[in-house]
Scaffold this motif. Structure first.
Motif, PDB file in Angstrom:
ATOM      1  N   ASN A 222     -52.493  26.337   3.336  1.00  0.00           N
ATOM      2  CA  ASN A 222     -51.991  27.554   2.689  1.00  0.00           C
ATOM      3  C   ASN A 222     -50.554  27.884   3.076  1.00  0.00           C
ATOM      4  O   ASN A 222     -49.883  28.658   2.389  1.00  0.00           O
ATOM      5  CB  ASN A 222     -52.888  28.745   3.021  1.00  0.00           C
ATOM      6  N   GLU A 223     -50.078  27.313   4.176  1.00  0.00           N
ATOM      7  CA  GLU A 223     -48.708  27.581   4.634  1.00  0.00           C
ATOM      8  C   GLU A 223     -47.717  26.535   4.149  1.00  0.00           C
ATOM      9  O   GLU A 223     -46.517  26.649   4.377  1.00  0.00           O
ATOM     10  CB  GLU A 223     -48.679  27.657   6.159  1.00  0.00           C
ATOM     11  N   ARG A 224     -48.220  25.481   3.490  1.00  0.00           N
ATOM     12  CA  ARG A 224     -47.335  24.433   2.973  1.00  0.00           C
ATOM     13  C   ARG A 224     -46.836  24.797   1.578  1.00  0.00           C
ATOM     14  O   ARG A 224     -47.230  25.814   1.007  1.00  0.00           O
ATOM     15  CB  ARG A 224     -48.093  23.096   2.902  1.00  0.00           C
ATOM     16  N   TYR A 225     -45.988  23.937   1.032  1.00  0.00           N
ATOM     17  CA  TYR A 225     -45.619  24.082  -0.383  1.00  0.00           C
ATOM     18  C   TYR A 225     -46.894  23.944  -1.202  1.00  0.00           C
ATOM     19  O   TYR A 225     -47.759  23.107  -0.908  1.00  0.00           O
ATOM     20  CB  TYR A 225     -44.635  22.987  -0.796  1.00  0.00           C
ATOM     21  N   LYS A 226     -47.011  24.754  -2.236  1.00  0.00           N
ATOM     22  CA  LYS A 226     -48.230  24.717  -3.056  1.00  0.00           C
ATOM     23  C   LYS A 226     -48.234  23.531  -4.010  1.00  0.00           C
ATOM     24  O   LYS A 226     -49.288  22.992  -4.341  1.00  0.00           O
ATOM     25  CB  LYS A 226     -48.371  26.024  -3.845  1.00  0.00           C
ATOM     26  N   THR A 227     -47.065  23.147  -4.486  1.00  0.00           N
ATOM     27  CA  THR A 227     -46.955  22.048  -5.447  1.00  0.00           C
ATOM     28  C   THR A 227     -45.765  21.168  -5.093  1.00  0.00           C
ATOM     29  O   THR A 227     -44.848  21.578  -4.373  1.00  0.00           O
ATOM     30  CB  THR A 227     -46.758  22.570  -6.884  1.00  0.00           C
ATOM     31  N   CYS A 228     -45.771  19.978  -5.657  1.00  0.00           N
ATOM     32  CA  CYS A 228     -44.642  19.071  -5.462  1.00  0.00           C
ATOM     33  C   CYS A 228     -43.399  19.592  -6.174  1.00  0.00           C
ATOM     34  O   CYS A 228     -42.279  19.242  -5.789  1.00  0.00           O
ATOM     35  CB  CYS A 228     -45.001  17.676  -5.971  1.00  0.00           C
ATOM     36  N   LEU A 229     -43.592  20.405  -7.200  1.00  0.00           N
ATOM     37  CA  LEU A 229     -42.440  21.008  -7.879  1.00  0.00           C
ATOM     38  C   LEU A 229     -41.685  21.926  -6.933  1.00  0.00           C
ATOM     39  O   LEU A 229     -40.449  21.893  -6.855  1.00  0.00           O
ATOM     40  CB  LEU A 229     -42.899  21.781  -9.117  1.00  0.00           C
ATOM     41  N   GLU A 230     -42.416  22.767  -6.179  1.00  0.00           N
ATOM     42  CA  GLU A 230     -41.775  23.666  -5.209  1.00  0.00           C
ATOM     43  C   GLU A 230     -41.011  22.869  -4.170  1.00  0.00           C
ATOM     44  O   GLU A 230     -39.883  23.208  -3.808  1.00  0.00           O
ATOM     45  CB  GLU A 230     -42.822  24.535  -4.521  1.00  0.00           C
ATOM     46  N   LEU A 231     -41.642  21.808  -3.683  1.00  0.00           N
ATOM     47  CA  LEU A 231     -40.996  20.961  -2.687  1.00  0.00           C
ATOM     48  C   LEU A 231     -39.748  20.307  -3.278  1.00  0.00           C
ATOM     49  O   LEU A 231     -38.688  20.264  -2.636  1.00  0.00           O
ATOM     50  CB  LEU A 231     -41.986  19.891  -2.207  1.00  0.00           C
ATOM     51  N   LYS A 232     -39.865  19.825  -4.486  1.00  0.00           N
ATOM     52  CA  LYS A 232     -38.739  19.157  -5.137  1.00  0.00           C
ATOM     53  C   LYS A 232     -37.541  20.101  -5.282  1.00  0.00           C
ATOM     54  O   LYS A 232     -36.389  19.705  -5.064  1.00  0.00           O
ATOM     55  CB  LYS A 232     -39.166  18.641  -6.505  1.00  0.00           C
ATOM     56  N   GLU A 233     -37.805  21.354  -5.640  1.00  0.00           N
ATOM     57  CA  GLU A 233     -36.715  22.322  -5.817  1.00  0.00           C
ATOM     58  C   GLU A 233     -35.981  22.561  -4.505  1.00  0.00           C
ATOM     59  O   GLU A 233     -34.751  22.650  -4.476  1.00  0.00           O
ATOM     60  CB  GLU A 233     -37.270  23.627  -6.384  1.00  0.00           C
ATOM     61  N   ASP A 234     -36.722  22.657  -3.383  1.00  0.00           N
ATOM     62  CA  ASP A 234     -36.073  22.844  -2.086  1.00  0.00           C
ATOM     63  C   ASP A 234     -35.294  21.595  -1.676  1.00  0.00           C
ATOM     64  O   ASP A 234     -34.236  21.690  -1.045  1.00  0.00           O
ATOM     65  CB  ASP A 234     -37.111  23.195  -1.018  1.00  0.00           C
ATOM     66  N   LEU A 235     -35.805  20.429  -2.025  1.00  0.00           N
ATOM     67  CA  LEU A 235     -35.090  19.184  -1.718  1.00  0.00           C
ATOM     68  C   LEU A 235     -33.776  19.115  -2.489  1.00  0.00           C
ATOM     69  O   LEU A 235     -32.755  18.666  -1.955  1.00  0.00           O
ATOM     70  CB  LEU A 235     -35.970  17.973  -2.055  1.00  0.00           C
ATOM     71  N   GLU A 236     -33.807  19.575  -3.725  1.00  0.00           N
ATOM     72  CA  GLU A 236     -32.577  19.572  -4.516  1.00  0.00           C
ATOM     73  C   GLU A 236     -31.558  20.561  -3.954  1.00  0.00           C
ATOM     74  O   GLU A 236     -30.350  20.301  -3.974  1.00  0.00           O
ATOM     75  CB  GLU A 236     -32.903  19.885  -5.977  1.00  0.00           C
ATOM     76  N   LEU A 237     -32.052  21.675  -3.427  1.00  0.00           N
ATOM     77  CA  LEU A 237     -31.151  22.624  -2.774  1.00  0.00           C
ATOM     78  C   LEU A 237     -30.537  22.001  -1.512  1.00  0.00           C
ATOM     79  O   LEU A 237     -29.350  22.178  -1.240  1.00  0.00           O
ATOM     80  CB  LEU A 237     -31.902  23.905  -2.409  1.00  0.00           C
TER      81      LEU A 237
END
Length: 353
Positions: A222-237
């Protein structure tokens, strides 16, 4: 062995054994008809539904599965041969730059988005450097789905404890059922290993990926990114680039008909959505307001049914009666929700009549 199965397998001539264990044998083979090179897997511990789903997918980041043959508790899989280097081999030349790791990780997220958003989501469960290949054209490929599973919303935990120690999430050891966040955990470990050469427990990344990795590898899903999309957006940032994958693009990419990436599915889905848009505007300027509301109500009902039966954003896992795998219960659920959607469209007509 069945004659037809024996004949199919006889078309593939063994060239070399890539890997062999008591549960699997992986060979490089050549088809004697088309002379092409393939990978042949012989598995005794497997989930055939995973490979059946993979067989339907046409995605540049996933090896194409050509044959899935089951015989006497043995599964034979014929899949695309990928010529390239694994991240394990690339890392053997030295730790990678953060920018290169971000580039690879974004590609992995894009592949997993496809798998996690299927009607029956596939959880890879074994993401590690040796299971990611960069082919000779620089394309990132996710391989080895031998321990992958279909996510089932009515189960509390996995039936088998599988994965690679160090990369596997805590829930893979029987505490909870694995889901998309389990793969996200493994991506976090992967990024740490590629940038430091060590697992997070031994040495943590302390540069620009530090916070992203820390969130990925939280003990609680529950404390991780919920989806790979969320993770991807932070990686792009982190990469310093503008986020390219906006919500509108996510909406389109996740629409029923677009997820698998098959041109025939995309074409059929595109025609369907164009028809729905056309149906909204067909009566504007020619008929009364009531007819326009009728058109909108009809389109909303058809779109609702499309999202329901196409399992947009895995909506079925959130709806009572559709969560489980009981076929009778699901039939009742689909019937009830279909009636409710049609009733809603009818209510709109009555309100504006």
């Amino acid at each position: 062995m069945d004659y037809n199965i024996g004949y199919k397998l006889s078309l593939y001539k063994e060239l070399t054994v890539i890997n062999e264990s008591d549960k699997s044998k992986i060979e490089l083979v050549q088809n004697i008809v088309d002379n092409k090179i393939y990978v042949k897997k012989k598995l005794s511990n497997y989930k055939i539904e995973v490979f059946k789903e993979l067989q339907k997918i046409d995605n540049i980041g996933i090896p194409k599965v050509y044959e899935v043959i089951e015989d006497e508790d043995i599964l034979y899989v014929i899949e695309e041969f990928i010529n390239g280097k694994t991240l394990e081999e690339i890392q053997g030349e030295g730790v990678l730059s953060e920018d290169k790791v971000i580039e690879y990780s974004i590609k992995i997220c894009e592949i997993l988005e496809v798998l996690h958003n299927l009607n029956s989501p596939i959880i890879h469960r074994d993401i590690k450097p040796s299971n990611i290949i960069v082919d000779n054209n620089g394309i990132v490929k996710l391989i080895d789905f031998d321990v992958s599973r279909i996510h089932k919303s009515d189960e509390n935990r996995d039936t088998q404890i599988l994965g690679t120690e160090g990369y596997a999430s805590p829930e893979q050891f029987g505490f909870n059922q694995t889901d998309s966040r389990s793969d996200i955990y493994s991506i976090g470990v992967l990024m740490n290993v590629l940038t430091t050469g060590k697992l997070p427990r031994d040495k943590k990344n302390d540069e620009k990926l530090a916070k992203v990795i820390e969130k990925c590898v939280k003990i609680s899903p529950n404390e991780r990114y919920k989806t790979c999309l969320e993770l991807k957006e932070d990686l792009e940032l982190c990469s310093g680039k503008q986020i390219k994958y906006r919500k509108s693009k996510m909406f389109i990419r996740n629409l029923p008909g677009f997820r698998r990436g098959k041109p025939s599915y995309i074409l059929a889905a595109s025609l369907w959505y164009i028809f729905l848009v056309f149906a909204i505007f067909i009566d504007i300027g020619t008929k009364s307001f009531f007819y326009i509301i009728g058109d909108i109500s009809m389109v909303m009902a058809l779109l609702g049914l499309t999202f329901l039966y196409g399992n947009y954003n895995n909506i079925q896992s959130m709806l009572p009666l559709l969560k489980g795998n009981n076929k009778s219960m699901r039939k009742v659920g689909f019937t009830i929700y279909t009636i409710l959607i049609i009733m809603f469209a009818g209510m709109m007509l009555n309100i504006f009549q």
